[in-house]
Design an enzyme around this catalytic site. Structure first.
Site, PDB file in Angstrom:
ATOM      1  N   GLY A  11       0.786  -1.234   0.000  1.00 10.27           N
ATOM      2  CA  GLY A  11       0.000   0.000   0.000  1.00 10.27           C
ATOM      3  C   GLY A  11       0.814   1.279   0.000  1.00 10.27           C
ATOM      4  N   SER A  12       2.033   1.257  -0.541  1.00 11.18           N
ATOM      5  CA  SER A  12       2.810   2.502  -0.541  1.00 11.18           C
ATOM      6  C   SER A  12       2.208   3.520  -1.522  1.00 11.18           C
ATOM      7  CB  SER A  12       4.286   2.247  -0.833  1.00 11.18           C
ATOM      8  OG  SER A  12       4.488   1.879  -2.170  1.00 11.18           O
ATOM      9  N   ASN A  13       1.624   3.050  -2.616  1.00 12.08           N
ATOM     10  CA  ASN A  13       0.947   3.993  -3.519  1.00 12.08           C
ATOM     11  C   ASN A  13      -0.303   4.568  -2.866  1.00 12.08           C
ATOM     12  OD1 ASN A  13       2.117   4.404  -6.321  1.00 12.08           O
ATOM     13  ND2 ASN A  13       2.356   2.194  -6.056  1.00 12.08           N
ATOM     14  N   HIS A 108       1.019   0.955 -13.142  1.00 13.64           N
ATOM     15  CA  HIS A 108       1.745  -0.270 -13.488  1.00 13.64           C
ATOM     16  C   HIS A 108       3.235   0.044 -13.590  1.00 13.64           C
ATOM     17  CE1 HIS A 108       2.253  -4.283 -15.089  1.00 13.64           C
ATOM     18  NE2 HIS A 108       3.077  -3.759 -15.971  1.00 13.64           N
ATOM     19  N   GLU A 141     -11.064  -3.524 -20.604  1.00 14.93           N
ATOM     20  CA  GLU A 141     -11.334  -4.949 -20.377  1.00 14.93           C
ATOM     21  C   GLU A 141     -10.112  -5.840 -20.601  1.00 14.93           C
ATOM     22  OE1 GLU A 141     -14.962  -6.035 -22.400  1.00 14.93           O
ATOM     23  OE2 GLU A 141     -15.910  -4.195 -21.703  1.00 14.93           O
ATOM     24  N   GLY A 142      -8.990  -5.261 -21.019  1.00 12.66           N
ATOM     25  CA  GLY A 142      -7.790  -6.068 -21.259  1.00 12.66           C
ATOM     26  C   GLY A 142      -6.842  -6.051 -20.070  1.00 12.66           C
TER      27      GLY A 142
HETATM   28  C1  GAR Z   1       3.540  -1.090  -7.416  1.00  9.83           C
HETATM   29  O1  GAR Z   1       4.834  -1.132  -7.957  1.00  9.83           O
HETATM   30  C2  GAR Z   1       2.489  -1.100  -8.501  1.00  9.83           C
HETATM   31  O2  GAR Z   1       2.855  -0.364  -9.635  1.00  9.83           O
HETATM   32  C3  GAR Z   1       2.425  -2.567  -8.802  1.00  9.83           C
HETATM   33  O3  GAR Z   1       2.487  -3.194  -7.565  1.00  9.83           O
HETATM   34  C4  GAR Z   1       3.233  -2.391  -6.657  1.00  9.83           C
HETATM   35  C5  GAR Z   1       2.370  -2.132  -5.445  1.00  9.83           C
HETATM   36  O4  GAR Z   1       3.113  -1.501  -4.458  1.00  9.83           O
HETATM   37  N1  GAR Z   1       1.233  -2.897  -9.521  1.00  9.83           N
HETATM   38  C6  GAR Z   1       1.185  -3.848 -10.443  1.00  9.83           C
HETATM   39  O5  GAR Z   1       2.126  -4.544 -10.739  1.00  9.83           O
HETATM   40  C7  GAR Z   1      -0.166  -4.012 -11.094  1.00  9.83           C
HETATM   41  N2  GAR Z   1      -0.065  -4.830 -12.253  1.00  9.83           N
HETATM   42  P1  GAR Z   1       2.373  -0.798  -3.236  1.00  9.83           P
HETATM   43  O6  GAR Z   1       1.425  -1.844  -2.640  1.00  9.83           O
HETATM   44  O7  GAR Z   1       3.461  -0.444  -2.291  1.00  9.83           O
HETATM   45  O8  GAR Z   1       1.635   0.390  -3.764  1.00  9.83           O
END
Ligand code: GAR
EC number: 2.1.2.2
Length: 204
Positions: A11-13, A108, A141-142
């Protein structure tokens, strides 16, 4: 704008979004955080700032579609206008996307369309690219295929491991995701088919 976040892990984002909201530079209200993983640290981050959380564990449902229908019900109950995927590691099914009458955004860790899906940083290292980065896009949807809002490049160094590259990209993600959300909420994201134009700030 009433916003929900789905996250599967650390959950850092989500934290970057929460921080931008609390310092007043991101005009959204995060009304709920959901996860498919009961132990996700993202849930603790939300609870720490008093945001309600919900767990949608796939194994609690007869099938994936039932889990996604439950997420949609939760969104409707909370009058959600925007859904942000922040490290949500399940692909939302086409039915979910068709029924969601609000924008869904994702971040992503690669320069899409390169390296969609899981382990994007590992894919980049294995391919041997010299530049990778991150992409904020609208979800269609992709698999990681929706219209691109913002991208930023990050160098890949010869000594990089998956972890060191992921960390360098993550630092950019924490800036890029709130920025893309801000542009969308301020009406500066104009979509024509696949292409997204960002309206520039007027210079006075
Ligand atoms: C992030 O790097 C995000 O871009 C990636 O997972 C990580 C989550 O980190 N997402 C994907 O790969 C989606 N396909 P976080 O939990 O610390 O935010």
């Amino acid at each position: 704008m009433r916003t929900a976040v789905l996250a599967s892990g650390r959950g850092s984002n989500l934290q970057a979004l929460l921080d931008e909201c609390s310092n007043g530079s991101l005009p959204i209200e995060i009304v709920g955080v959901g996860s498919d993983q009961p132990g996700a640290a993202a849930l603790e981050r939300s609870q720490a700032v008093g945001i309600p959380t919900r767990v949608f564990q796939v194994s609690d449902y007869p099938h994936r579609q039932a889990q996604e229908e439950d997420i949609l019900i939760w969104m409707r109950e909370n009058r959600v206008e925007l859904l942000l995927l922040a490290g949500y590691m399940k692909v939302l099914g086409p039915q979910f996307i068709r029924q969601a009458n609000f924008p869904v955004m994702n971040i992503h860790p690669s320069l899409l369309p390169a390296f969609p899906g899981l382990h994007a940083q590992r894919q980049a290292l294995e391919y041997g690219v010299k530049v990778s980065g991150c992409t904020v896009h609208l979800v269609d949807e992709g698999l990681d295929s929706g219209p691109i809002i913002l991208q930023e490049a990050v160098p890949v160094l010869s000594e990089d491991t998956e972890e060191s590259l992921a960390q360098r990209i993550l630092e950019v993600e924490h800036r890029l995701y709130p920025e893309a959300v801000r542009l969308l909420v301020l009406g500066k994201v104009v979509r024509t088919g696949r292409r997204v134009q960002i309206l520039q700030q007027e210079v006075i």
